[in-house]
Motif scaffolding. Structure first.
Motif, PDB file in Angstrom:
ATOM      1  N   GLU A   7       9.767 110.870  86.854  1.00 44.56           N
ATOM      2  CA  GLU A   7       8.542 110.907  86.812  1.00 44.56           C
ATOM      3  C   GLU A   7       7.487 111.704  87.360  1.00 44.56           C
ATOM      4  OE1 GLU A   7       7.754 107.318  84.079  1.00 44.56           O
ATOM      5  OE2 GLU A   7       6.682 106.563  86.034  1.00 44.56           O
ATOM      6  N   ALA A  51       1.945 109.314  78.020  1.00 45.87           N
ATOM      7  CA  ALA A  51       1.806 107.563  78.481  1.00 45.87           C
ATOM      8  C   ALA A  51       1.388 107.314  79.832  1.00 45.87           C
ATOM      9  CB  ALA A  51       3.378 106.601  78.461  1.00 45.87           C
ATOM     10  N   ARG A  52       0.867 108.244  80.940  1.00 43.82           N
ATOM     11  CA  ARG A  52       0.947 108.303  82.062  1.00 43.82           C
ATOM     12  C   ARG A  52      -0.581 109.110  82.015  1.00 43.82           C
ATOM     13  NH1 ARG A  52       2.486 104.260  85.013  1.00 43.82           N
ATOM     14  NH2 ARG A  52       4.605 104.608  85.986  1.00 43.82           N
ATOM     15  N   GLN A  75       6.583 109.946  77.726  1.00 41.35           N
ATOM     16  CA  GLN A  75       6.644 109.616  79.362  1.00 41.35           C
ATOM     17  C   GLN A  75       5.144 109.608  79.619  1.00 41.35           C
ATOM     18  OE1 GLN A  75      10.389 109.661  80.843  1.00 41.35           O
ATOM     19  NE2 GLN A  75       9.766 107.376  82.283  1.00 41.35           N
TER      20      GLN A  75
END
Ligand SMILES: Nc1ncnc2c1ncn2[C@@H]1O[C@H](COP(=O)(O)OP(=O)(O)OP(=O)(O)O)[C@@H](O)[C@H]1O
Ligand SMILES: [Mg+2]
Length: 231
Positions: free
Chosen positions: A136, A123-124, A120
């Motif tokens: 997050e 992806a960011r 995750q």
């Protein structure tokens, strides 16, 4: 590895910790439990030299009282405070790189390894950290603390306010740390998680340690749980 003996701490004239003693061995996860206001965060701050204190804090046999927080970090003692202090306008990757020590040798946790653990975040990686969800942001804070390659890390309430799936992620994160030989002093409100993950636990009340034992002993000590933990 970490030995805290007779620690007293003060906010101005108010005497908050009263002779706290605890230790964390190599590769252990040790939980520090207690109700709101029992002194857990103050214990972490006193260990890290962030609040006025007296007593002894030995890290690998060396006295840490009087040392600067960054000196402790360089000697392998990491700390993740309650607040998630990310830099909101910097990207995820910039936030991570900020944790690197100068002239750092390759540590246990490369960026690639952290991204592999938490896809995750990968992806960011080019997103401004301020745009991430609370979960997050917490994963980012935790991952950033590893870039400096600590041997022991004090983590203050990593699951506070997080959704159940993210709590599970934090649990996986802690399990990964243990698998790589990092010791953890875990301040946690969620008793089940703490009992599942820890090797030993301490319970604090009114600025003192009121129980010390294994998770199994704490599961059986219903009087202690009622008096000092349950609400
Ligand atoms: N900056 C401060 N100035 C004065 N008193 C403080 C300060 N921070 C904490 N205290 C007091 O010290 C005591 C211990 O607080 P501490 O933050 O260590 O508790 P805690 O166990 O971490 O609980 P929680 O995180 O749930 O609040 C409390 O009585 C609190 O009111
Ligand atoms: Mg606290």
């Amino acid at each position: 590895m970490l030995e805290v003996d007779q620690l007293n701490a003060f906010y101005g004239k108010s005497h908050v910790l009263h002779g706290v003693s605890l230790w964390v061995g190599a590769g252990e996860i040790v939980a520090l439990l207690g109700r709101n206001g029992s002194g857990r965060s103050t214990t972490a701050k006193a260990i890290m030299g962030l609040v006025a204190s007296q007593g002894s804090v030995l890290w690998r046999g060396q006295q840490m009282q009087g040392k600067k927080t960054f000196e402790m970090a360089q000697s392998g003692l990491g700390y993740v405070p309650e607040s998630r202090d990310i830099f909101p306008t910097l990207t995820v990757e910039q936030n991570l790189v900020l944790g690197e020590k100068p002239r750092q040798a390759a540590g246990r946790w490369s960026l690639d390894r952290l991204y592999a653990m938490f896809p995750q975040l990968k992806a960011r990686q080019h997103t401004a950290a301020g745009l991430l969800s609370g979960g997050e942001q917490q994963m980012l804070t935790l991952c950033r603390s590893l870039i400096g390659d600590p041997d022991l890390i004090i983590i203050d309430e990593p699951t506070e306010g997080l959704a159940p799936q993210v709590v599970t992620l934090v649990g996986q994160f802690l399990t990964q740390l243990k698998a790589r030989g990092v010791s953890v002093l875990l301040i946690e409100q969620k008793l089940t998680l703490a009992l599942d993950l820890s090797d030993r636990c301490y319970v604090m009340g009114h600025g003192s340690v009121v129980f010390e034992g294994t998770p199994e002993q704490l599961r059986q000590a219903s009087a202690i749980r009622q008096e000092w933990l349950e609400v």
